[in-house]
Design a protein around this motif. Sequence first.
Motif, mmCIF file in Angstrom:
data_model
loop_
_atom_site.group_PDB
_atom_site.id
_atom_site.type_symbol
_atom_site.label_atom_id
_atom_site.label_comp_id
_atom_site.label_asym_id
_atom_site.label_seq_id
_atom_site.Cartn_x
_atom_site.Cartn_y
_atom_site.Cartn_z
ATOM 1 N N ILE A 81 -3.328 5.914 -19.087
ATOM 2 C CA ILE A 81 -2.468 5.095 -18.201
ATOM 3 C C ILE A 81 -2.241 5.823 -16.877
ATOM 4 O O ILE A 81 -2.379 5.226 -15.800
ATOM 5 C CB ILE A 81 -1.136 4.752 -18.895
ATOM 6 N N GLU A 82 -1.936 7.121 -16.946
ATOM 7 C CA GLU A 82 -1.754 7.901 -15.710
ATOM 8 C C GLU A 82 -3.049 7.905 -14.896
ATOM 9 O O GLU A 82 -3.031 7.786 -13.673
ATOM 10 C CB GLU A 82 -1.378 9.353 -16.014
ATOM 11 N N VAL A 83 -4.171 8.030 -15.587
ATOM 12 C CA VAL A 83 -5.463 8.063 -14.902
ATOM 13 C C VAL A 83 -5.702 6.727 -14.203
ATOM 14 O O VAL A 83 -6.102 6.685 -13.036
ATOM 15 C CB VAL A 83 -6.603 8.412 -15.895
ATOM 16 N N LYS A 84 -5.447 5.634 -14.898
ATOM 17 C CA LYS A 84 -5.679 4.305 -14.287
ATOM 18 C C LYS A 84 -4.850 4.118 -13.030
ATOM 19 O O LYS A 84 -5.275 3.461 -12.087
ATOM 20 C CB LYS A 84 -5.364 3.201 -15.296
ATOM 21 N N ARG A 85 -3.657 4.703 -13.018
ATOM 22 C CA ARG A 85 -2.801 4.592 -11.826
ATOM 23 C C ARG A 85 -3.423 5.284 -10.610
ATOM 24 O O ARG A 85 -3.229 4.876 -9.485
ATOM 25 C CB ARG A 85 -1.438 5.250 -12.132
ATOM 26 N N MET A 86 -4.177 6.337 -10.884
ATOM 27 C CA MET A 86 -4.737 7.141 -9.779
ATOM 28 C C MET A 86 -6.087 6.658 -9.306
ATOM 29 O O MET A 86 -6.569 7.076 -8.261
ATOM 30 C CB MET A 86 -4.959 8.587 -10.262
ATOM 31 N N ASN A 113 0.282 -4.747 -9.426
ATOM 32 C CA ASN A 113 0.524 -3.302 -9.496
ATOM 33 C C ASN A 113 2.008 -2.958 -9.373
ATOM 34 O O ASN A 113 2.371 -1.784 -9.301
ATOM 35 C CB ASN A 113 -0.281 -2.582 -8.420
ATOM 36 N N GLY A 114 2.847 -3.980 -9.309
ATOM 37 C CA GLY A 114 4.300 -3.771 -9.295
ATOM 38 C C GLY A 114 4.825 -3.160 -8.008
ATOM 39 O O GLY A 114 5.861 -2.485 -8.016
ATOM 40 N N LEU A 115 4.139 -3.382 -6.894
ATOM 41 C CA LEU A 115 4.595 -2.791 -5.623
ATOM 42 C C LEU A 115 5.715 -3.640 -5.021
ATOM 43 O O LEU A 115 5.713 -4.870 -5.149
ATOM 44 C CB LEU A 115 3.434 -2.728 -4.624
ATOM 45 N N PRO A 116 6.682 -3.016 -4.333
ATOM 46 C CA PRO A 116 7.731 -3.786 -3.655
ATOM 47 C C PRO A 116 7.131 -4.674 -2.567
ATOM 48 O O PRO A 116 6.109 -4.326 -1.966
ATOM 49 C CB PRO A 116 8.626 -2.708 -3.035
ATOM 50 N N MET A 159 -5.141 -1.070 -2.446
ATOM 51 C CA MET A 159 -3.758 -1.573 -2.506
ATOM 52 C C MET A 159 -2.853 -0.623 -3.291
ATOM 53 O O MET A 159 -1.699 -0.436 -2.961
ATOM 54 C CB MET A 159 -3.705 -2.980 -3.139
ATOM 55 N N LYS A 160 -3.388 -0.044 -4.355
ATOM 56 C CA LYS A 160 -2.525 0.849 -5.160
ATOM 57 C C LYS A 160 -2.608 2.307 -4.694
ATOM 58 O O LYS A 160 -2.123 3.197 -5.379
ATOM 59 C CB LYS A 160 -2.839 0.707 -6.644
ATOM 60 N N ASP A 161 -3.224 2.525 -3.540
ATOM 61 C CA ASP A 161 -3.314 3.843 -2.926
ATOM 62 C C ASP A 161 -3.877 4.893 -3.895
ATOM 63 O O ASP A 161 -3.232 5.910 -4.174
ATOM 64 C CB ASP A 161 -1.904 4.263 -2.436
#
Length: 345
Positions: A81-86, A113-116, A159-161
Amino acid sequence: MDIAANYEDDMMIKTDHLTKAYGEKKAVSDLTLSIRRGEVFGLLGPNGAGKTTTTLMLLGLTEPTAGSASIDGKDCTRQAIEVKRMVGYLPDSVGFYSDMTGRENLRFTGQLNGLPKAVIEERIGDLLEKVGMTGAADQKTGTYSRGMKQRLGIADVLMKDPKVVIMDEPTLGIDPEGMRELMFLIRSLAEEDGRTILISSHQLYQIQQVCDRVGLFVEGQLIACGRIDDLAGQMRREGHYVLEAAAVPDDRGFKELLEHLGNVEKIERSGDFYVIYSSSDLSRELNRRALEGGYSLCHLRQRGNDLDEIYRTYFEKGEKGNGSLNQRKSKGFLSFGREQRQGEE
Ligand SMILES: Nc1ncnc2c1ncn2[C@@H]1O[C@H](COP(=O)(O)OP(=O)(O)OP(=O)(O)O)[C@@H](O)[C@H]1O
């Protein structure tokens, strides 16, 4: 200062004896590789080489049979999960909702991606600008060309940087103008944004232009890895020279002259010229003998500096070895190719 620790810190993607077997078949075998932060790395190989399987393991989508992979110190299987975020993944064919505009598609990804909201809108503006799609942002993506979809795909991934971007065949079906822009964009992701880019491809020329290093993958094994120049140098050190030559008159005597040069392994005719494979540099000797024999050389070129030639050299031998990669590896891949040929004579 702990140099070893710094070196480790500098590595964004690491695989350690990474292996994936499907029954008897090893799709990826014993892959050990390190890719630096901010590096553009090309994973090259023909169909079935194991590129996709490697990517899937890095993304935590399939488990290795043995060995491990990590991204920024996180284990790709245990900390998926942490890897997918990166990690952002750009598939070879990017799918968008065709009845939504480019901007709406990016907004949707931001929400997923749950961004504001404010971050989403700001990022969309910046990214559309970055990929040169501001003008087409409010058109439906169903009207986009492949190149436009590809650029929007890059914006979508960003988008998710992500710290790492993995791209599968990003240059497929892109026209030359689009290609230049894409190459420029990929470089800027690494150089300006400091992201690490892994490109999986069999499109050699484009990859050559954009990558800092490449890894050549055959039958699940990494057979060579390094900067393009180093791979060319390695080829020469191992005694592989390929010379193209043509002369006037282009008669039987010229072919015989070529056959009698020292260290010639093989001669092929290719269109208007001969291709001479040898274990030493023959250009000076050829110049002298041609002069003595009354031939005027109208074409003389040493091959081996571009990736395509390096790739062909490795891959042609890969096919010859047919299933004997371990033997090839233990002898040094390039040397084995030469011994094979001599053995066949
Ligand atoms: N789920 C699977 N089950 C069985 N064999 C598989 C599976 N996935 C891949 N393979 C085999 O593993 C090998 C490597 O496949 P992989 O898709 O990783 O190669 P690739 O380099 O990505 O090729 P391509 O460029 O065609 O996508 C192939 O021989 C393939 O048939």
